[in-house]
Design a protein around this motif. Structure first.
Motif: not given
Ligand code: ZN
Length: 606
Positions: A341, A363-364, A367, A386, A389, A447
Protein backbone atom coordinates in the motif's frame (compact mmCIF):
# COMPACT_ATOMS: atom_id res chain seq x y z
CA UNK A 1 3.58 1.58 29.46
CA UNK A 2 7.16 2.09 28.32
CA UNK A 3 9.07 4.94 29.95
CA UNK A 4 9.24 7.09 26.79
CA UNK A 5 5.46 6.87 26.45
CA UNK A 6 4.97 7.65 30.16
CA UNK A 7 7.08 10.77 29.62
CA UNK A 8 4.78 11.88 26.79
CA UNK A 9 1.76 11.55 29.09
CA UNK A 10 3.63 13.53 31.76
CA UNK A 11 4.37 16.31 29.26
CA UNK A 12 0.65 16.35 28.35
CA UNK A 13 1.25 15.65 24.68
CA UNK A 14 -0.97 12.59 25.24
CA UNK A 15 -4.00 12.52 27.49
CA UNK A 16 -5.34 9.70 29.69
CA UNK A 17 -8.83 10.15 28.19
CA UNK A 18 -7.42 9.03 24.83
CA UNK A 19 -7.49 12.44 23.15
CA UNK A 20 -4.40 14.22 21.85
CA UNK A 21 -3.00 16.05 24.88
CA UNK A 22 -3.22 19.80 25.27
CA UNK A 23 0.49 20.02 24.40
CA UNK A 24 0.27 17.66 21.41
CA UNK A 25 2.42 18.70 18.44
CA UNK A 26 3.82 17.21 15.29
CA UNK A 27 6.12 18.54 12.63
CA UNK A 28 5.22 19.30 9.06
CA UNK A 29 7.00 19.93 5.78
CA UNK A 30 6.34 21.06 2.23
CA UNK A 31 8.07 19.05 -0.48
CA UNK A 32 8.60 20.33 -3.99
CA UNK A 33 10.14 17.57 -6.11
CA UNK A 34 11.22 17.10 -9.71
CA UNK A 35 11.97 13.55 -10.75
CA UNK A 36 13.20 12.43 -14.15
CA UNK A 37 12.70 8.85 -15.31
CA UNK A 38 13.54 8.07 -18.92
CA UNK A 39 13.24 4.28 -19.37
CA UNK A 40 14.97 2.15 -20.45
CA UNK A 41 17.69 4.31 -18.83
CA UNK A 42 17.69 3.05 -15.24
CA UNK A 43 19.14 6.25 -13.88
CA UNK A 44 16.54 8.25 -11.93
CA UNK A 45 17.37 11.87 -11.16
CA UNK A 46 15.74 14.02 -8.54
CA UNK A 47 15.88 17.50 -7.15
CA UNK A 48 13.82 18.79 -4.24
CA UNK A 49 13.27 21.61 -1.86
CA UNK A 50 11.86 20.81 1.60
CA UNK A 51 10.48 23.51 3.87
CA UNK A 52 10.46 21.91 7.30
CA UNK A 53 8.49 23.45 10.16
CA UNK A 54 9.50 22.79 13.75
CA UNK A 55 6.28 22.75 15.77
CA UNK A 56 7.96 21.23 18.83
CA UNK A 57 9.30 23.11 21.83
CA UNK A 58 12.76 21.61 21.15
CA UNK A 59 15.58 23.23 19.23
CA UNK A 60 16.65 21.02 16.34
CA UNK A 61 20.35 20.74 15.56
CA UNK A 62 20.80 17.42 13.78
CA UNK A 63 17.77 16.35 11.78
CA UNK A 64 17.67 12.77 10.59
CA UNK A 65 17.16 12.20 6.86
CA UNK A 66 15.58 9.00 5.59
CA UNK A 67 17.13 7.44 2.49
CA UNK A 68 14.98 4.33 2.23
CA UNK A 69 16.39 3.26 -1.14
CA UNK A 70 19.77 2.67 0.51
CA UNK A 71 18.34 -0.69 1.48
CA UNK A 72 19.58 -1.61 -2.02
CA UNK A 73 23.20 -0.85 -1.05
CA UNK A 74 25.46 -3.86 -0.58
CA UNK A 75 25.90 -4.45 3.13
CA UNK A 76 22.72 -2.60 4.15
CA UNK A 77 20.93 -4.11 7.15
CA UNK A 78 18.01 -6.20 5.86
CA UNK A 79 15.71 -8.79 7.41
CA UNK A 80 16.64 -11.34 4.82
CA UNK A 81 19.09 -12.17 2.11
CA UNK A 82 18.82 -10.79 -1.38
CA UNK A 83 19.95 -11.40 -4.94
CA UNK A 84 22.41 -9.33 -7.03
CA UNK A 85 19.55 -7.91 -9.15
CA UNK A 86 18.18 -6.16 -6.08
CA UNK A 87 21.46 -4.43 -5.29
CA UNK A 88 22.35 -0.92 -6.49
CA UNK A 89 24.69 1.77 -5.23
CA UNK A 90 21.72 3.33 -3.40
CA UNK A 91 20.88 7.02 -3.32
CA UNK A 92 23.74 9.25 -4.38
CA UNK A 93 23.35 12.74 -2.94
CA UNK A 94 24.83 15.14 -5.49
CA UNK A 95 24.04 18.36 -3.68
CA UNK A 96 22.79 19.35 -0.23
CA UNK A 97 21.87 22.88 0.78
CA UNK A 98 20.48 24.46 3.93
CA UNK A 99 18.63 27.75 3.35
CA UNK A 100 20.35 28.01 -0.03
CA UNK A 101 23.87 27.39 1.28
CA UNK A 102 25.89 24.40 0.15
CA UNK A 103 26.67 21.90 2.91
CA UNK A 104 28.57 18.64 3.07
CA UNK A 105 26.54 15.49 3.10
CA UNK A 106 28.12 12.42 4.65
CA UNK A 107 27.64 9.85 1.94
CA UNK A 108 29.92 6.91 2.61
CA UNK A 109 29.43 3.12 2.35
CA UNK A 110 28.24 3.03 5.98
CA UNK A 111 25.34 5.42 5.44
CA UNK A 112 22.24 3.33 4.91
CA UNK A 113 18.61 4.34 5.42
CA UNK A 114 19.33 7.01 8.08
CA UNK A 115 21.63 9.96 7.49
CA UNK A 116 22.15 12.61 10.15
CA UNK A 117 22.83 16.14 8.93
CA UNK A 118 24.05 19.12 10.96
CA UNK A 119 22.31 22.47 10.57
CA UNK A 120 24.67 25.47 10.45
CA UNK A 121 22.23 27.30 12.75
CA UNK A 122 19.92 25.40 15.13
CA UNK A 123 16.25 25.39 14.17
CA UNK A 124 14.33 27.12 16.96
CA UNK A 125 10.81 26.09 18.01
CA UNK A 126 8.15 27.44 15.63
CA UNK A 127 10.72 28.31 12.99
CA UNK A 128 11.36 26.63 9.64
CA UNK A 129 14.35 25.62 7.55
CA UNK A 130 14.75 24.95 3.84
CA UNK A 131 16.66 21.81 2.87
CA UNK A 132 17.50 21.13 -0.77
CA UNK A 133 18.77 17.94 -2.31
CA UNK A 134 19.90 16.82 -5.74
CA UNK A 135 20.28 13.08 -6.05
CA UNK A 136 20.25 10.14 -8.41
CA UNK A 137 19.86 6.40 -8.15
CA UNK A 138 19.65 3.36 -10.35
CA UNK A 139 16.26 1.71 -10.25
CA UNK A 140 16.79 -1.90 -9.18
CA UNK A 141 16.35 -4.68 -11.72
CA UNK A 142 14.52 -6.76 -9.16
CA UNK A 143 11.63 -4.86 -7.68
CA UNK A 144 10.32 -5.19 -4.17
CA UNK A 145 8.04 -2.43 -2.93
CA UNK A 146 9.57 -0.33 -5.70
CA UNK A 147 11.84 -0.90 -8.66
CA UNK A 148 11.70 -2.03 -12.24
CA UNK A 149 8.58 -4.02 -13.17
CA UNK A 150 9.91 -4.57 -16.70
CA UNK A 151 12.38 -2.65 -18.88
CA UNK A 152 9.83 0.08 -19.68
CA UNK A 153 7.65 -0.06 -16.55
CA UNK A 154 8.98 1.52 -13.35
CA UNK A 155 7.45 1.80 -9.91
CA UNK A 156 8.83 4.77 -7.99
CA UNK A 157 8.35 4.79 -4.22
CA UNK A 158 10.49 6.12 -1.33
CA UNK A 159 12.47 7.82 -4.09
CA UNK A 160 13.25 11.10 -2.34
CA UNK A 161 15.29 12.13 0.72
CA UNK A 162 12.84 13.03 3.47
CA UNK A 163 13.06 14.37 7.00
CA UNK A 164 12.41 11.57 9.49
CA UNK A 165 9.63 11.89 12.03
CA UNK A 166 10.62 13.81 15.12
CA UNK A 167 7.93 13.11 17.71
CA UNK A 168 6.92 13.64 21.32
CA UNK A 169 7.73 10.14 22.62
CA UNK A 170 10.70 8.87 20.64
CA UNK A 171 12.49 11.97 19.38
CA UNK A 172 14.09 11.32 15.99
CA UNK A 173 12.99 8.16 14.25
CA UNK A 174 16.35 6.47 13.62
CA UNK A 175 15.01 2.95 13.16
CA UNK A 176 16.71 1.30 10.19
CA UNK A 177 14.48 0.42 7.28
CA UNK A 178 15.12 -3.31 7.00
CA UNK A 179 12.13 -4.13 4.76
CA UNK A 180 9.47 -5.92 6.77
CA UNK A 181 9.06 -3.22 9.41
CA UNK A 182 7.74 -0.63 7.02
CA UNK A 183 7.48 3.12 7.61
CA UNK A 184 6.66 6.09 9.80
CA UNK A 185 5.92 9.39 8.10
CA UNK A 186 4.76 12.88 8.94
CA UNK A 187 1.85 14.52 7.12
CA UNK A 188 3.35 16.76 4.48
CA UNK A 189 2.31 18.78 1.43
CA UNK A 190 3.71 17.54 -1.87
CA UNK A 191 4.13 19.05 -5.30
CA UNK A 192 5.81 16.47 -7.53
CA UNK A 193 6.68 16.79 -11.22
CA UNK A 194 7.54 13.56 -13.02
CA UNK A 195 9.42 14.02 -16.27
CA UNK A 196 8.83 10.99 -18.51
CA UNK A 197 9.17 10.30 -22.24
CA UNK A 198 6.24 10.58 -24.65
CA UNK A 199 3.94 7.54 -24.82
CA UNK A 200 4.55 6.89 -21.14
CA UNK A 201 1.57 7.21 -18.81
CA UNK A 202 2.30 8.18 -15.21
CA UNK A 203 -0.06 7.07 -12.44
CA UNK A 204 0.33 8.20 -8.89
CA UNK A 205 -0.70 9.78 -5.61
CA UNK A 206 -2.44 13.13 -5.73
CA UNK A 207 -4.26 15.37 -8.13
CA UNK A 208 -3.01 15.15 -11.71
CA UNK A 209 -2.73 18.70 -13.00
CA UNK A 210 -3.69 19.76 -16.52
CA UNK A 211 -4.38 16.31 -17.96
CA UNK A 212 -5.41 18.14 -21.15
CA UNK A 213 -1.74 18.98 -21.77
CA UNK A 214 -0.72 15.32 -21.35
CA UNK A 215 -3.44 13.17 -22.87
CA UNK A 216 -4.70 13.20 -26.43
CA UNK A 217 -8.29 14.29 -26.98
CA UNK A 218 -10.13 10.95 -26.99
CA UNK A 219 -8.09 9.60 -24.09
CA UNK A 220 -8.77 12.73 -22.09
CA UNK A 221 -12.50 12.39 -22.83
CA UNK A 222 -12.54 8.83 -21.49
CA UNK A 223 -10.40 9.77 -18.47
CA UNK A 224 -12.71 12.68 -17.60
CA UNK A 225 -15.83 10.56 -18.07
CA UNK A 226 -14.52 7.93 -15.63
CA UNK A 227 -14.91 10.35 -12.72
CA UNK A 228 -18.66 10.49 -13.22
CA UNK A 229 -19.67 6.90 -13.87
CA UNK A 230 -19.87 3.54 -12.13
CA UNK A 231 -19.05 1.84 -15.46
CA UNK A 232 -15.51 0.63 -16.14
CA UNK A 233 -13.97 2.93 -18.75
CA UNK A 234 -11.02 1.65 -20.76
CA UNK A 235 -9.07 4.89 -20.78
CA UNK A 236 -6.21 3.29 -22.69
CA UNK A 237 -6.44 -0.14 -24.26
CA UNK A 238 -3.74 -2.38 -25.67
CA UNK A 239 -4.74 -1.14 -29.15
CA UNK A 240 -4.48 2.55 -28.18
CA UNK A 241 -1.08 1.89 -26.72
CA UNK A 242 0.13 0.08 -29.82
CA UNK A 243 -1.05 3.03 -31.93
CA UNK A 244 0.94 5.40 -29.67
CA UNK A 245 -1.87 7.94 -29.61
CA UNK A 246 -2.26 8.34 -25.88
CA UNK A 247 0.04 11.07 -24.70
CA UNK A 248 1.05 14.43 -26.08
CA UNK A 249 4.01 13.94 -28.40
CA UNK A 250 6.60 16.09 -26.61
CA UNK A 251 9.95 14.32 -26.26
CA UNK A 252 9.43 14.55 -22.48
CA UNK A 253 6.11 15.22 -20.75
CA UNK A 254 5.83 16.64 -17.24
CA UNK A 255 3.19 15.00 -15.08
CA UNK A 256 2.44 17.14 -12.06
CA UNK A 257 0.75 15.67 -8.99
CA UNK A 258 -0.06 17.47 -5.75
CA UNK A 259 -1.48 16.34 -2.42
CA UNK A 260 -1.61 17.99 0.99
CA UNK A 261 -1.46 16.50 4.49
CA UNK A 262 -0.45 13.12 3.22
CA UNK A 263 2.29 10.79 4.50
CA UNK A 264 3.86 9.85 1.15
CA UNK A 265 3.67 9.86 -2.65
CA UNK A 266 4.28 6.95 -5.06
CA UNK A 267 4.19 6.67 -8.86
CA UNK A 268 4.14 4.08 -11.60
CA UNK A 269 4.99 4.68 -15.24
CA UNK A 270 4.83 2.50 -18.31
CA UNK A 271 4.72 2.72 -22.10
CA UNK A 272 2.59 -0.40 -22.50
CA UNK A 273 0.29 -0.77 -19.48
CA UNK A 274 -3.45 -0.60 -20.08
CA UNK A 275 -5.52 1.84 -18.06
CA UNK A 276 -9.01 1.24 -16.66
CA UNK A 277 -10.94 3.70 -14.54
CA UNK A 278 -14.29 4.04 -12.84
CA UNK A 279 -15.64 5.85 -9.83
CA UNK A 280 -18.07 5.42 -6.98
CA UNK A 281 -19.85 7.60 -4.43
CA UNK A 282 -17.91 7.40 -1.16
CA UNK A 283 -19.71 10.15 0.74
CA UNK A 284 -23.51 10.00 0.64
CA UNK A 285 -23.89 13.32 2.45
CA UNK A 286 -22.05 15.33 -0.18
CA UNK A 287 -22.35 12.93 -3.11
CA UNK A 288 -18.55 12.96 -3.43
CA UNK A 289 -17.19 10.29 -5.78
CA UNK A 290 -13.73 8.73 -5.67
CA UNK A 291 -11.94 7.35 -8.70
CA UNK A 292 -10.75 3.72 -8.88
CA UNK A 293 -8.11 2.96 -11.47
CA UNK A 294 -6.04 0.00 -12.61
CA UNK A 295 -2.77 0.05 -14.58
CA UNK A 296 -1.68 -3.31 -15.93
CA UNK A 297 -0.24 -5.48 -18.60
CA UNK A 298 -3.14 -6.61 -20.80
CA UNK A 299 -1.95 -10.24 -20.53
CA UNK A 300 -2.87 -10.28 -16.80
CA UNK A 301 -6.39 -11.75 -16.97
CA UNK A 302 -7.31 -10.91 -13.37
CA UNK A 303 -6.35 -7.25 -13.81
CA UNK A 304 -9.28 -6.71 -16.18
CA UNK A 305 -11.43 -6.88 -13.00
CA UNK A 306 -9.17 -4.89 -10.69
CA UNK A 307 -10.70 -1.42 -11.28
CA UNK A 308 -14.05 -2.98 -10.34
CA UNK A 309 -12.55 -4.58 -7.20
CA UNK A 310 -10.95 -1.27 -6.25
CA UNK A 311 -14.25 0.62 -6.67
CA UNK A 312 -16.01 -2.03 -4.59
CA UNK A 313 -13.38 -1.62 -1.84
CA UNK A 314 -13.83 2.16 -1.74
CA UNK A 315 -17.60 1.77 -1.59
CA UNK A 316 -17.62 -0.95 1.06
CA UNK A 317 -14.99 0.58 3.36
CA UNK A 318 -16.72 3.98 3.18
CA UNK A 319 -20.15 2.58 4.01
CA UNK A 320 -19.45 -0.32 6.36
CA UNK A 321 -16.11 -0.71 8.18
CA UNK A 322 -14.64 1.60 9.27
CA UNK A 323 -17.65 3.44 7.80
CA UNK A 324 -15.71 6.65 7.18
CA UNK A 325 -15.88 8.06 3.64
CA UNK A 326 -12.75 7.18 1.68
CA UNK A 327 -10.61 10.24 2.42
CA UNK A 328 -8.88 10.69 -0.95
CA UNK A 329 -9.97 11.50 -4.49
CA UNK A 330 -8.76 8.27 -6.03
CA UNK A 331 -6.91 4.99 -5.78
CA UNK A 332 -4.81 3.24 -8.43
CA UNK A 333 -3.86 -0.43 -8.34
CA UNK A 334 -0.66 -0.87 -10.34
CA UNK A 335 0.57 -4.26 -11.47
CA UNK A 336 3.88 -5.10 -9.83
CA UNK A 337 5.24 -7.65 -7.41
CA UNK A 338 4.72 -6.12 -4.00
CA UNK A 339 1.28 -6.53 -2.38
CA UNK A 340 1.93 -3.11 -0.91
CA UNK A 341 0.00 0.00 0.00
CA UNK A 342 0.90 3.66 -0.61
CA UNK A 343 -1.45 6.63 -0.19
CA UNK A 344 -3.90 6.40 -3.14
CA UNK A 345 -1.84 3.57 -4.66
CA UNK A 346 -1.36 -0.17 -4.40
CA UNK A 347 1.31 -2.27 -6.11
CA UNK A 348 -0.14 -5.76 -6.47
CA UNK A 349 0.89 -8.93 -8.25
CA UNK A 350 -1.23 -10.68 -10.84
CA UNK A 351 -2.74 -13.98 -9.65
CA UNK A 352 -4.32 -16.90 -11.49
CA UNK A 353 -7.06 -16.93 -8.85
CA UNK A 354 -9.07 -13.75 -9.45
CA UNK A 355 -10.75 -13.93 -6.05
CA UNK A 356 -7.29 -13.75 -4.50
CA UNK A 357 -6.56 -10.64 -6.59
CA UNK A 358 -9.70 -9.11 -5.11
CA UNK A 359 -8.62 -10.14 -1.60
CA UNK A 360 -5.20 -8.47 -2.00
CA UNK A 361 -6.66 -5.30 -3.56
CA UNK A 362 -9.13 -5.01 -0.67
CA UNK A 363 -6.39 -5.46 1.92
CA UNK A 364 -4.09 -2.84 0.39
CA UNK A 365 -6.89 -0.32 -0.13
CA UNK A 366 -8.06 -0.89 3.47
CA UNK A 367 -4.64 0.44 4.52
CA UNK A 368 -5.85 3.88 3.42
CA UNK A 369 -7.27 4.26 6.93
CA UNK A 370 -4.44 2.68 8.89
CA UNK A 371 -1.61 3.68 8.49
CA UNK A 372 -2.25 6.67 6.17
CA UNK A 373 -5.37 8.43 7.47
CA UNK A 374 -4.10 7.81 11.00
CA UNK A 375 -0.32 8.39 10.82
CA UNK A 376 0.66 5.09 12.45
CA UNK A 377 4.26 4.35 13.40
CA UNK A 378 4.24 1.11 11.40
CA UNK A 379 7.86 0.33 12.23
CA UNK A 380 7.30 0.14 15.96
CA UNK A 381 3.56 -0.57 16.21
CA UNK A 382 2.70 -2.33 12.96
CA UNK A 383 -0.24 -4.09 14.64
CA UNK A 384 -1.97 -0.69 14.60
CA UNK A 385 -2.06 -0.80 10.81
CA UNK A 386 -1.68 -4.40 9.62
CA UNK A 387 -4.04 -5.61 12.34
CA UNK A 388 -6.74 -3.25 11.07
CA UNK A 389 -6.17 -3.97 7.39
CA UNK A 390 -6.50 -7.67 8.30
CA UNK A 391 -9.69 -6.98 10.29
CA UNK A 392 -11.27 -5.01 7.42
CA UNK A 393 -10.10 -7.64 4.93
CA UNK A 394 -11.99 -10.28 6.93
CA UNK A 395 -15.14 -8.17 7.27
CA UNK A 396 -15.28 -7.25 3.58
CA UNK A 397 -14.61 -10.94 2.81
CA UNK A 398 -17.74 -11.84 4.79
CA UNK A 399 -19.73 -9.46 2.59
CA UNK A 400 -18.14 -10.76 -0.63
CA UNK A 401 -18.22 -14.51 -0.21
CA UNK A 402 -20.29 -15.28 2.88
CA UNK A 403 -19.16 -16.04 6.41
CA UNK A 404 -18.28 -19.67 5.87
CA UNK A 405 -15.79 -19.08 3.05
CA UNK A 406 -14.42 -15.93 4.65
CA UNK A 407 -13.86 -17.81 7.92
CA UNK A 408 -12.11 -20.64 6.11
CA UNK A 409 -9.74 -18.30 4.25
CA UNK A 410 -9.06 -16.23 7.36
CA UNK A 411 -8.30 -19.30 9.48
CA UNK A 412 -5.99 -20.75 6.88
CA UNK A 413 -4.24 -17.51 5.97
CA UNK A 414 -4.19 -15.48 9.18
CA UNK A 415 -4.76 -17.72 12.20
CA UNK A 416 -3.84 -21.39 11.93
CA UNK A 417 -0.07 -20.96 11.81
CA UNK A 418 0.25 -19.20 15.14
CA UNK A 419 -2.88 -20.56 16.85
CA UNK A 420 -1.70 -24.14 16.55
CA UNK A 421 2.01 -23.35 16.89
CA UNK A 422 3.91 -23.86 20.10
CA UNK A 423 7.09 -21.86 19.53
CA UNK A 424 7.94 -19.17 22.08
CA UNK A 425 8.26 -16.32 19.54
CA UNK A 426 4.56 -16.46 18.66
CA UNK A 427 3.69 -15.90 22.32
CA UNK A 428 5.36 -12.51 22.57
CA UNK A 429 2.89 -9.74 23.43
CA UNK A 430 1.34 -7.88 20.47
CA UNK A 431 2.58 -4.54 21.85
CA UNK A 432 6.22 -5.72 21.81
CA UNK A 433 8.01 -3.12 19.65
CA UNK A 434 7.90 -4.43 16.09
CA UNK A 435 11.32 -3.03 15.28
CA UNK A 436 12.78 -5.32 17.96
CA UNK A 437 11.29 -8.44 16.39
CA UNK A 438 11.64 -10.55 13.29
CA UNK A 439 10.17 -13.69 11.81
CA UNK A 440 6.90 -15.47 12.34
CA UNK A 441 6.29 -14.13 15.85
CA UNK A 442 6.53 -10.61 14.47
CA UNK A 443 4.16 -11.40 11.58
CA UNK A 444 1.61 -13.10 13.84
CA UNK A 445 1.51 -10.14 16.20
CA UNK A 446 1.01 -7.63 13.40
CA UNK A 447 -1.63 -9.47 11.37
CA UNK A 448 -3.70 -12.37 12.68
CA UNK A 449 -3.29 -12.01 16.45
CA UNK A 450 -3.96 -8.28 16.41
CA UNK A 451 -6.95 -8.68 14.07
CA UNK A 452 -8.47 -11.30 16.37
CA UNK A 453 -7.89 -8.97 19.33
CA UNK A 454 -9.84 -6.22 17.56
CA UNK A 455 -12.56 -8.66 16.48
CA UNK A 456 -12.82 -10.06 20.02
CA UNK A 457 -13.39 -6.50 21.27
CA UNK A 458 -16.06 -6.09 18.57
CA UNK A 459 -17.70 -9.26 19.87
CA UNK A 460 -17.54 -7.93 23.43
CA UNK A 461 -18.97 -4.47 22.70
CA UNK A 462 -21.33 -5.34 19.87
CA UNK A 463 -21.09 -3.75 16.43
CA UNK A 464 -22.73 -0.46 17.26
CA UNK A 465 -20.66 0.50 20.29
CA UNK A 466 -17.47 -0.88 18.72
CA UNK A 467 -18.00 1.28 15.63
CA UNK A 468 -18.70 4.34 17.78
CA UNK A 469 -15.38 3.80 19.62
CA UNK A 470 -13.42 3.09 16.44
CA UNK A 471 -14.78 6.14 14.62
CA UNK A 472 -14.15 8.35 17.63
CA UNK A 473 -10.54 7.07 17.81
CA UNK A 474 -10.19 7.82 14.10
CA UNK A 475 -11.74 11.29 14.42
CA UNK A 476 -9.48 12.18 17.31
CA UNK A 477 -6.26 10.96 15.75
CA UNK A 478 -6.82 11.40 12.03
CA UNK A 479 -3.78 13.21 10.59
CA UNK A 480 -1.82 12.65 13.81
CA UNK A 481 0.42 9.96 15.33
CA UNK A 482 -1.60 7.80 17.75
CA UNK A 483 0.09 5.30 20.06
CA UNK A 484 -1.47 2.02 21.22
CA UNK A 485 -2.33 3.70 24.54
CA UNK A 486 -4.28 6.45 22.76
CA UNK A 487 -6.33 3.75 21.09
CA UNK A 488 -6.95 1.78 24.31
CA UNK A 489 -7.72 4.96 26.27
CA UNK A 490 -10.19 6.17 23.65
CA UNK A 491 -12.16 2.92 23.83
CA UNK A 492 -12.18 3.13 27.64
CA UNK A 493 -13.27 6.75 27.46
CA UNK A 494 -16.03 6.30 24.87
CA UNK A 495 -17.51 3.19 26.49
CA UNK A 496 -17.17 4.75 29.95
CA UNK A 497 -15.69 1.43 31.07
CA UNK A 498 -12.24 0.40 32.13
CA UNK A 499 -11.48 -2.24 29.53
CA UNK A 500 -7.86 -2.70 30.64
CA UNK A 501 -8.63 -6.27 31.73
CA UNK A 502 -9.23 -6.99 28.04
CA UNK A 503 -6.36 -4.90 26.58
CA UNK A 504 -3.90 -6.42 29.05
CA UNK A 505 -5.15 -9.87 28.15
CA UNK A 506 -4.87 -9.54 24.35
CA UNK A 507 -2.18 -6.97 23.76
CA UNK A 508 0.26 -7.16 26.68
CA UNK A 509 0.37 -10.88 27.48
CA UNK A 510 2.03 -14.10 26.37
CA UNK A 511 -1.37 -15.73 26.01
CA UNK A 512 -2.66 -17.97 23.27
CA UNK A 513 -6.10 -19.42 22.54
CA UNK A 514 -6.74 -22.70 24.31
CA UNK A 515 -9.92 -23.63 26.07
CA UNK A 516 -10.51 -26.93 27.79
CA UNK A 517 -14.02 -28.27 28.25
CA UNK A 518 -13.13 -30.04 31.45
CA UNK A 519 -16.46 -31.21 32.82
CA UNK A 520 -20.17 -31.59 32.08
CA UNK A 521 -22.17 -32.60 35.15
CA UNK A 522 -25.87 -33.19 35.76
CA UNK A 523 -27.34 -30.59 38.09
CA UNK A 524 -30.76 -30.03 39.65
CA UNK A 525 -31.81 -27.66 36.81
CA UNK A 526 -29.98 -29.29 33.91
CA UNK A 527 -26.22 -29.41 33.40
CA UNK A 528 -23.15 -27.62 34.78
CA UNK A 529 -20.44 -27.08 32.18
CA UNK A 530 -16.92 -26.18 33.29
CA UNK A 531 -14.58 -24.44 30.85
CA UNK A 532 -10.95 -23.90 31.75
CA UNK A 533 -8.94 -21.18 30.01
CA UNK A 534 -5.58 -22.89 29.54
CA UNK A 535 -4.12 -20.51 26.94
CA UNK A 536 -5.27 -17.36 28.65
CA UNK A 537 -6.75 -15.29 25.77
CA UNK A 538 -10.31 -14.10 26.27
CA UNK A 539 -11.65 -15.22 22.90
CA UNK A 540 -15.30 -15.47 21.89
CA UNK A 541 -16.48 -19.08 21.74
CA UNK A 542 -19.66 -20.97 20.93
CA UNK A 543 -20.80 -23.75 23.24
CA UNK A 544 -22.68 -26.24 21.09
CA UNK A 545 -25.01 -28.55 23.02
CA UNK A 546 -26.38 -31.63 21.28
CA UNK A 547 -29.38 -33.23 22.95
CA UNK A 548 -30.27 -36.90 22.91
CA UNK A 549 -33.34 -36.05 20.77
CA UNK A 550 -31.01 -34.86 17.98
CA UNK A 551 -31.62 -31.14 18.48
CA UNK A 552 -28.77 -28.71 19.08
CA UNK A 553 -28.42 -25.41 20.84
CA UNK A 554 -25.60 -22.87 20.60
CA UNK A 555 -24.68 -20.50 23.39
CA UNK A 556 -22.32 -17.71 22.38
CA UNK A 557 -19.85 -16.57 25.04
CA UNK A 558 -18.31 -13.14 24.56
CA UNK A 559 -14.96 -12.33 26.20
CA UNK A 560 -16.90 -10.71 29.07
CA UNK A 561 -17.40 -14.09 30.75
CA UNK A 562 -13.69 -14.09 31.65
CA UNK A 563 -13.49 -10.61 33.16
CA UNK A 564 -14.03 -11.70 36.74
CA UNK A 565 -12.90 -15.33 36.46
CA UNK A 566 -10.02 -15.46 34.02
CA UNK A 567 -9.02 -19.10 34.65
CA UNK A 568 -12.22 -21.08 34.77
CA UNK A 569 -15.93 -20.51 34.32
CA UNK A 570 -19.01 -22.57 35.09
CA UNK A 571 -21.89 -22.42 32.67
CA UNK A 572 -25.36 -23.57 33.59
CA UNK A 573 -27.47 -25.23 30.91
CA UNK A 574 -31.05 -25.16 32.15
CA UNK A 575 -32.92 -27.99 30.45
CA UNK A 576 -35.16 -30.91 31.11
CA UNK A 577 -33.77 -32.70 28.03
CA UNK A 578 -30.92 -35.18 28.03
CA UNK A 579 -27.59 -33.82 26.78
CA UNK A 580 -25.62 -36.13 24.52
CA UNK A 581 -22.54 -33.96 23.95
CA UNK A 582 -21.13 -30.51 24.55
CA UNK A 583 -18.56 -28.99 22.25
CA UNK A 584 -16.62 -25.71 22.06
CA UNK A 585 -16.41 -24.06 18.66
CA UNK A 586 -14.22 -20.97 18.48
CA UNK A 587 -14.66 -20.47 14.72
CA UNK A 588 -11.91 -18.08 13.59
CA UNK A 589 -10.59 -17.99 17.18
CA UNK A 590 -8.84 -21.28 16.60
CA UNK A 591 -8.05 -23.35 19.66
CA UNK A 592 -4.45 -24.51 20.15
CA UNK A 593 -5.49 -27.99 21.33
CA UNK A 594 -8.95 -28.76 19.96
CA UNK A 595 -8.86 -32.37 21.25
CA UNK A 596 -10.02 -31.32 24.74
CA UNK A 597 -12.95 -29.23 23.53
CA UNK A 598 -15.68 -31.85 23.58
CA UNK A 599 -17.37 -33.97 26.23
CA UNK A 600 -19.50 -36.86 24.97
CA UNK A 601 -21.97 -38.17 27.49
CA UNK A 602 -23.37 -40.73 25.08
CA UNK A 603 -26.99 -41.54 24.38
CA UNK A 604 -27.78 -42.08 28.03
CA UNK A 605 -26.79 -38.51 28.91
CA UNK A 606 -26.69 -39.38 32.63
ZN1 ZN B 1 -1.01 -4.98 4.96
Amino acid sequence: MPRDVQAAFNKLTRSPDGKPGKNYWQNHARYSIDITALPPDRNIKGTESITYFNNSSDTIKNPNIKLFLNIHKPGAPRDGGTVPDYLTSGMQIDKFEVNGEKRNFRDDPYVFTNAGVRLPKPLAPHDSVRLSFDWHYQISLQSGREGMIDSTTYFLAYFYPRVAVFDDYNGWDRMDFVDSHEFYSDFNDYDVRIHAPKNYIVWGTGTLHQPETLLQRDVLKRYTASFKTNEIIHVATKENIAAKNITTQNAVNTWRFTANDIPDMAFGLSDHFAWDATSVVVDDKTGRRASAQAAYNDTAADYHYVAKFAAHSLDWLSHNWPGIPYPYEKTTVFQGYAGMEYPMMANDETYADTSFSRFVAEHEIAHTYMPFYMGINETRYGFMDEGWATTFEYLIGNADMGKEKADELFKQFRVEGWATGTSSDIQTPITAPGDAMTGFGFGSNEYGKAALGYLAMKDLLGDQLFKKCLQEYMNRWHGKHPLPWDFFNTFNNVTGKNLNWFWNNWFFSNNYIDYNLSEVKKSSTGYAVTIRNTGGFFAPVDVVITYADGTTETKHLTPSVWEKQPKQIALTVVTKKKVESVKLDGGIYMDGTPVDNEVKLGKKGF
